[in-house]
Design a protein around this motif. Structure first.
Motif, PDB file in Angstrom:
ATOM      1  N   ARG A  89       2.311  56.301  70.756  1.00 43.56           N
ATOM      2  CA  ARG A  89       1.113  56.299  69.900  1.00 43.56           C
ATOM      3  C   ARG A  89       1.489  56.196  68.428  1.00 43.56           C
ATOM      4  NH1 ARG A  89      -2.459  60.542  73.162  1.00 43.56           N
ATOM      5  NH2 ARG A  89      -3.403  59.022  74.562  1.00 43.56           N
ATOM      6  N   ARG A  90       2.563  56.860  68.052  1.00 42.11           N
ATOM      7  CA  ARG A  90       2.999  56.907  66.661  1.00 42.11           C
ATOM      8  C   ARG A  90       3.688  55.617  66.227  1.00 42.11           C
ATOM      9  NH1 ARG A  90       5.967  61.102  67.358  1.00 42.11           N
ATOM     10  NH2 ARG A  90       7.956  60.059  67.330  1.00 42.11           N
ATOM     11  N   SER A  91       4.344  54.924  67.165  1.00 41.90           N
ATOM     12  CA  SER A  91       5.171  53.779  66.785  1.00 41.90           C
ATOM     13  C   SER A  91       4.890  52.551  67.651  1.00 41.90           C
ATOM     14  CB  SER A  91       6.647  54.151  66.885  1.00 41.90           C
ATOM     15  OG  SER A  91       7.463  53.033  66.594  1.00 41.90           O
ATOM     16  N   PRO A  92       3.996  51.680  67.180  1.00 37.84           N
ATOM     17  CA  PRO A  92       3.778  50.424  67.911  1.00 37.84           C
ATOM     18  C   PRO A  92       5.061  49.586  68.002  1.00 37.84           C
ATOM     19  CG  PRO A  92       2.077  50.760  66.240  1.00 37.84           C
ATOM     20  CD  PRO A  92       3.115  51.829  66.043  1.00 37.84           C
ATOM     21  N   LYS A  93       5.945  49.715  67.007  1.00 39.53           N
ATOM     22  CA  LYS A  93       7.208  48.967  67.019  1.00 39.53           C
ATOM     23  C   LYS A  93       8.081  49.420  68.194  1.00 39.53           C
ATOM     24  CE  LYS A  93      11.182  47.894  64.127  1.00 39.53           C
ATOM     25  NZ  LYS A  93      11.846  48.118  62.849  1.00 39.53           N
ATOM     26  N   LEU A  94       8.154  50.728  68.418  1.00 44.26           N
ATOM     27  CA  LEU A  94       8.924  51.246  69.554  1.00 44.26           C
ATOM     28  C   LEU A  94       8.316  50.751  70.862  1.00 44.26           C
ATOM     29  CD1 LEU A  94      11.096  53.098  70.850  1.00 44.26           C
ATOM     30  CD2 LEU A  94       9.393  54.941  70.730  1.00 44.26           C
ATOM     31  N   ARG A  95       7.008  50.839  70.981  1.00 41.92           N
ATOM     32  CA  ARG A  95       6.319  50.394  72.188  1.00 41.92           C
ATOM     33  C   ARG A  95       6.604  48.916  72.458  1.00 41.92           C
ATOM     34  NH1 ARG A  95       1.478  52.291  70.871  1.00 41.92           N
ATOM     35  NH2 ARG A  95       0.712  50.299  70.167  1.00 41.92           N
ATOM     36  N   ALA A  96       6.561  48.081  71.411  1.00 40.80           N
ATOM     37  CA  ALA A  96       6.846  46.653  71.565  1.00 40.80           C
ATOM     38  C   ALA A  96       8.302  46.417  71.955  1.00 40.80           C
ATOM     39  CB  ALA A  96       6.517  45.910  70.270  1.00 40.80           C
ATOM     40  N   ASN A  97       9.215  47.191  71.383  1.00 44.31           N
ATOM     41  CA  ASN A  97      10.633  47.054  71.714  1.00 44.31           C
ATOM     42  C   ASN A  97      10.902  47.443  73.166  1.00 44.31           C
ATOM     43  OD1 ASN A  97      13.333  46.402  71.069  1.00 44.31           O
ATOM     44  ND2 ASN A  97      13.788  48.552  70.714  1.00 44.31           N
TER      45      ASN A  97
END
Length: 188
Positions: A89-97
């Motif tokens: 939830r906090r990091s869309p970049k992490l989710r995308a990675n």
């Protein structure tokens, strides 16, 4: 006296040997433990630069380790509360990675083979994490060893019952957190 001498080992960064701008680093990272945190977590001296350089690896490894089938209740809690409800939830970049590292896998069970979606971790990232973990545990349990410039070889083993029996007979076992992080330690 240099940071590589054993008398100053505990007063230097366990990763690079720096003696300035030191902080404490949890080994293993505390993001692997659900609250309440265990009282016996290990910390070692680490310079602020090295400590910060590994935060993305810590998060990636937590995602990978807590996503596995058959994880402990603590792992399931970290996955739900720490990864899905917080980090993603906090990091869309992490989710995308993480989405880039999804792979179709075959899972063997006693009921047969099944196809499932799994999360992989890049080998270089896993190696950095495991070498750092090994250096931190070594610093904690035997600070007289100079390994700042040492080269580590990380290999995947497929343990057998004989391997586990050998570990149990040969090396002391330690654990941090209930069924969260267990390890054998020693030098061969």
């Amino acid at each position: 006296m240099t940071p590589n001498q054993s008398s100053t080992a505990e007063e230097s960064c366990y990763l690079c040997g720096a003696i300035d701008d030191l902080t404490r680093d949890h080994v293993p990272p505390e993001n692997l433990f659900p609250p309440p945190k265990p009282s016996n977590l290990i910390t070692v001296q680490c310079c602020r630069r090295c400590n910060g350089d590994f935060s993305a690896d810590d998060e990636a490894f937590r995602v990978f380790a807590s996503s596995v089938l058959g994880r402990s209740p603590a792992g399931a809690r970290i996955w739900k509360e720490g990864v899905v409800d917080s980090s993603f939830r906090r990091s869309p970049k992490l989710r995308a990675n993480v989405a880039k590292h999804l792979a179709q896998m075959v899972v063997k069970t006693d009921r047969g083979h099944f196809s499932a979606l799994g999360i992989t971790i890049p080998e270089d990232r896993a190696t950095r994490y495991l070498v750092r973990l090994t250096k931190g545990l070594t610093r904690h349990f035997d600070p007289s060893i100079n390994y700042v410039d040492a080269t580590f070889d990380v290999s995947q083993l497929f343990p057998t019952q004989e391997t586990f029996d050998l570990l149990l007979r040969t090396f002391p076992y330690a654990e941090r957190g209930e069924q969260v992080f267990g390890f054998w330690r020693g030098f061969a």
